[in-house]
Scaffold this active site. Structure first.
Site, PDB file in Angstrom:
ATOM      1  NE  ARG A  88      -4.242  -1.610   0.414  1.00  0.00           N
ATOM      2  CZ  ARG A  88      -5.408  -1.558   1.027  1.00  0.00           C
ATOM      3  NH1 ARG A  88      -5.712  -0.524   1.772  1.00  0.00           N
ATOM      4  NH2 ARG A  88      -6.271  -2.526   0.869  1.00  0.00           N
ATOM      5  NE  ARG A 134      -7.531   5.423   3.131  1.00  0.00           N
ATOM      6  CZ  ARG A 134      -8.344   4.651   3.834  1.00  0.00           C
ATOM      7  NH1 ARG A 134      -9.540   5.096   4.149  1.00  0.00           N
ATOM      8  NH2 ARG A 134      -7.969   3.464   4.215  1.00  0.00           N
ATOM      9  NE  ARG A 174      -9.858   7.939  -2.427  1.00  0.00           N
ATOM     10  CZ  ARG A 174     -11.134   8.205  -2.250  1.00  0.00           C
ATOM     11  NH1 ARG A 174     -11.779   8.972  -3.090  1.00  0.00           N
ATOM     12  NH2 ARG A 174     -11.787   7.676  -1.234  1.00  0.00           N
ATOM     13  CG  ASP A 228      -9.434  -2.672  -4.144  1.00  0.00           C
ATOM     14  OD1 ASP A 228      -8.809  -2.078  -3.246  1.00  0.00           O
ATOM     15  OD2 ASP A 228     -10.228  -3.608  -3.913  1.00  0.00           O
ATOM     16  CE1 TYR A 238     -13.181  -7.404   1.671  1.00  0.00           C
ATOM     17  CE2 TYR A 238     -11.409  -8.697   0.703  1.00  0.00           C
ATOM     18  CZ  TYR A 238     -11.842  -7.714   1.580  1.00  0.00           C
ATOM     19  OH  TYR A 238     -10.936  -7.060   2.369  1.00  0.00           O
TER      20      TYR A 238
HETATM   21  O1  CP3 Z   1       0.075   1.091  -3.542  1.00  0.00           O
HETATM   22  C1  CP3 Z   1      -0.774   0.229  -3.238  1.00  0.00           C
HETATM   23  O2  CP3 Z   1      -0.459  -0.881  -2.769  1.00  0.00           O
HETATM   24  C2  CP3 Z   1      -2.215   0.552  -3.424  1.00  0.00           C
HETATM   25  C3  CP3 Z   1      -2.917  -0.326  -4.377  1.00  0.00           C
HETATM   26  C4  CP3 Z   1      -3.896  -1.243  -3.693  1.00  0.00           C
HETATM   27  C5  CP3 Z   1      -5.222  -0.891  -3.306  1.00  0.00           C
HETATM   28  N1  CP3 Z   1      -5.840  -2.035  -2.881  1.00  0.00           N
HETATM   29  C6  CP3 Z   1      -5.847   0.439  -3.417  1.00  0.00           C
HETATM   30  C7  CP3 Z   1      -6.751   0.838  -2.301  1.00  0.00           C
HETATM   31  C8  CP3 Z   1      -3.718  -2.596  -3.422  1.00  0.00           C
HETATM   32  C9  CP3 Z   1      -2.460  -3.453  -3.596  1.00  0.00           C
HETATM   33  C10 CP3 Z   1      -4.958  -3.073  -2.904  1.00  0.00           C
HETATM   34  C11 CP3 Z   1      -5.193  -4.490  -2.579  1.00  0.00           C
HETATM   35  C12 CP3 Z   1      -6.305  -4.824  -1.689  1.00  0.00           C
HETATM   36  N2  CP3 Z   1      -7.572  -4.318  -1.691  1.00  0.00           N
HETATM   37  C13 CP3 Z   1      -6.244  -5.829  -0.698  1.00  0.00           C
HETATM   38  C14 CP3 Z   1      -5.068  -6.717  -0.430  1.00  0.00           C
HETATM   39  C15 CP3 Z   1      -4.012  -5.983   0.312  1.00  0.00           C
HETATM   40  C16 CP3 Z   1      -4.231  -5.968   1.787  1.00  0.00           C
HETATM   41  O3  CP3 Z   1      -4.225  -4.849   2.319  1.00  0.00           O
HETATM   42  O4  CP3 Z   1      -4.327  -7.032   2.378  1.00  0.00           O
HETATM   43  C17 CP3 Z   1      -7.497  -5.871  -0.064  1.00  0.00           C
HETATM   44  C18 CP3 Z   1      -7.872  -6.778   1.068  1.00  0.00           C
HETATM   45  C19 CP3 Z   1      -8.331  -4.927  -0.725  1.00  0.00           C
HETATM   46  C20 CP3 Z   1      -9.743  -4.605  -0.440  1.00  0.00           C
HETATM   47  C21 CP3 Z   1      -9.863  -3.236   0.099  1.00  0.00           C
HETATM   48  N3  CP3 Z   1      -9.724  -2.091  -0.637  1.00  0.00           N
HETATM   49  C22 CP3 Z   1     -10.156  -2.875   1.438  1.00  0.00           C
HETATM   50  C23 CP3 Z   1     -10.364  -3.834   2.576  1.00  0.00           C
HETATM   51  C24 CP3 Z   1     -10.178  -1.472   1.466  1.00  0.00           C
HETATM   52  C25 CP3 Z   1     -10.543  -0.604   2.633  1.00  0.00           C
HETATM   53  C26 CP3 Z   1      -9.449  -0.576   3.630  1.00  0.00           C
HETATM   54  C27 CP3 Z   1      -8.868   0.787   3.706  1.00  0.00           C
HETATM   55  O5  CP3 Z   1      -7.625   0.879   3.787  1.00  0.00           O
HETATM   56  O6  CP3 Z   1      -9.641   1.732   3.713  1.00  0.00           O
HETATM   57  C28 CP3 Z   1      -9.874  -0.996   0.182  1.00  0.00           C
HETATM   58  C29 CP3 Z   1      -9.762   0.419  -0.231  1.00  0.00           C
HETATM   59  C30 CP3 Z   1      -8.479   0.829  -0.876  1.00  0.00           C
HETATM   60  N4  CP3 Z   1      -7.895   0.166  -1.911  1.00  0.00           N
HETATM   61  C31 CP3 Z   1      -7.699   1.993  -0.566  1.00  0.00           C
HETATM   62  C32 CP3 Z   1      -6.622   1.990  -1.460  1.00  0.00           C
HETATM   63  C33 CP3 Z   1      -5.532   3.025  -1.574  1.00  0.00           C
HETATM   64  C34 CP3 Z   1      -7.988   3.028   0.513  1.00  0.00           C
HETATM   65  C35 CP3 Z   1      -9.273   3.719   0.301  1.00  0.00           C
HETATM   66  C36 CP3 Z   1      -9.318   4.974  -0.535  1.00  0.00           C
HETATM   67  O7  CP3 Z   1      -8.365   5.480  -1.165  1.00  0.00           O
HETATM   68  O8  CP3 Z   1     -10.424   5.511  -0.561  1.00  0.00           O
END
Ligand code: CP3
Length: 377
Positions: A48, A52, A61, A97, A186
């Protein structure tokens, strides 16, 4: 006992290409470490790394939703490149994602602020699984288009005149997909879960529903991974973020075969596979059976103990606790040194966090870790 899914002929089709055609030509220290080859220093990147906590990401964003960023190749590429360059990492993970493949399978979802993903009509029955579409993975090519742009950016000659080949500074490009279990969780739970009751109920069902779901996910994930590799991904990371919710027996009987098959198919595309989960200390030896080139470690298992339980010839990635990034820099430094010491200069270590960077993490501490690795690793 081997799970029923193993005996399915479609899961046993031969690979179309011998493995590592593509990866064996790379000299990036990141790709080399994935292949357990010697490197000039420990490569690093951060789970990640675009998120954020980073003001540059929040600025984007402000104008776009998460899904808009993911589905617009220009913006996804820009976010990916900005984070990688700001942090000076050895690998850029494509901004996307895990849940994107749900849409072409016919499941709507959204990201609800502060709650994470919500799937509107989670699947609970065999009929719903039968209706899942596996023919529309081509709709995901916006991710491949973003990868193409990132690959082009990092393939350009660098200011110092060095070019990709023969230069270990060449950034690796990571594509990624969800593992069948974590994606299924999910789809079935409809979002994050504490006890995975619905997912496990479906897993334990005896009418073949779970096996059918695994097969459908395999079909879509294979095509999606192929798009990413064709576009220039050097490595594919498979996220099994919630595998730690499973007992060894359940992982072995319900998830191992499908995941092993996915790993095999991606490796047949010519790239190494990183397989990552959280809370997996006891699962690691079974996860190794998937044949992945690299196992991602969470922070709960000391790296040397994990290595001991996994045996030689397997690369590992990890494993600083992401919350350590909130500590004073002397604490961070001692933890980073500890992880490097635990690896004891063995080949096949990619430094990373044990899970993703969380919001409000001080950016300067993330940069500090990178500088430490460059100095000590
Ligand atoms: O640089 C990076 O690694 C970002 C790219 C990335 C995102 N999602 C963007 C994102 C990656 C590699 C993911 C993978 C992802 N998504 C996983 C596996 C990685 C892990 O953390 O175990 C999972 C379980 C998801 C599903 C997901 N997406 C969740 C559970 C959430 C909410 C959790 C949170 O941090 O809010 C997201 C949202 C998400 N995906 C964000 C980002 C940058 C944050 C929310 C946003 O920008 O509004």
């Amino acid at each position: 006992m081997l799970p029923a899914v193993r005996s399915n002929a479609t899961l046993l089709s031969p690979p179309t290409q011998p493995p590592f055609v593509k990866a064996s030509m790379s000299s990036s220290r990141f790709v080399r470490a994935c292949l357990h080859q010697p490197v000039d220093r420990t490569p690093f990147w951060f789970l990640r790394q675009a998120g954020r906590y980073m003001p540059e990401y929040m600025a984007v964003r402000k104008h776009h939703s998460l899904l808009e960023i993911c589905r617009t190749p220009e913006i996804a590429a820009e976010v990916t490149i900005t984070a990688a360059e700001r942090l000076g990492v050895d690998a850029a993970i494509i901004f996307a994602d895990l849940l994107l493949p749900l849409t072409p399978m016919g499941l709507d979802f959204e990201f609800v602020n502060g709650e994470g993903p919500v799937v509107h009509q989670p699947i609970r029955t065999r009929e719903q699984i039968e209706k899942l579409d596996t023919t529309r993975a081509a709709e995901l090519t916006y991710v491949a288009q973003a990868i193409e742009k990132v690959a082009k950016h990092f393939a350009a000659p660098r200011p110092d005149g060095a070019r990709g080949i023969d230069n270990q500074d060449q950034l690796g490009i990571i594509g990624f997909i969800g593992a069948p279990f974590t994606l299924a969780s999910y789809m079935i739970e409809g979002g994050g879960s504490r006890n995975y009751i619905e997912a496990k109920k479906l897993m334990y069902s005896t009418d073949g529903s779970w096996q059918l779901l695994m097969e459908k996910l395999l079909t879509v994930l294979t095509e999606y991974a192929q798009q990413q590799v064709d576009a220039g991904a050097d490595v594919i990371q498979i996220f099994d973020s919630w595998a730690g919710a499973l007992s060894i027996s359940d992982y072995r009987d319900y998830c191992l075969a499908a995941t092993t098959e996915l790993v095999r198919r991606v490796q047949a595309m010519g790239v190494p596979v990183i397989y990552f989960g959280v809370d997996t200390a006891s699962l690691l030896p079974t996860m190794k059976q998937t044949g992945a080139d690299v196992l991602g470690l969470d922070w709960r298992t000391p790296l040397d103990e994990a290595r001991k339980s996994l045996g030689p010839n397997l690369a590992v990635q990890g494993n600083l606790d992401p919350i350590t990034l909130f500590a004073p820099q002397e604490v961070i430094e001692s933890r980073v040194k500890e992880i490097l010491a635990q690896n004891a200069k063995q080949p096949g270590h990619i430094f990373n966090l044990g899970h993703g960077i969380v919001p409000n993490t001080p950016v300067e501490n993330v940069i500090f870790v990178g500088e430490l690795i460059k100095r000590l690793g």
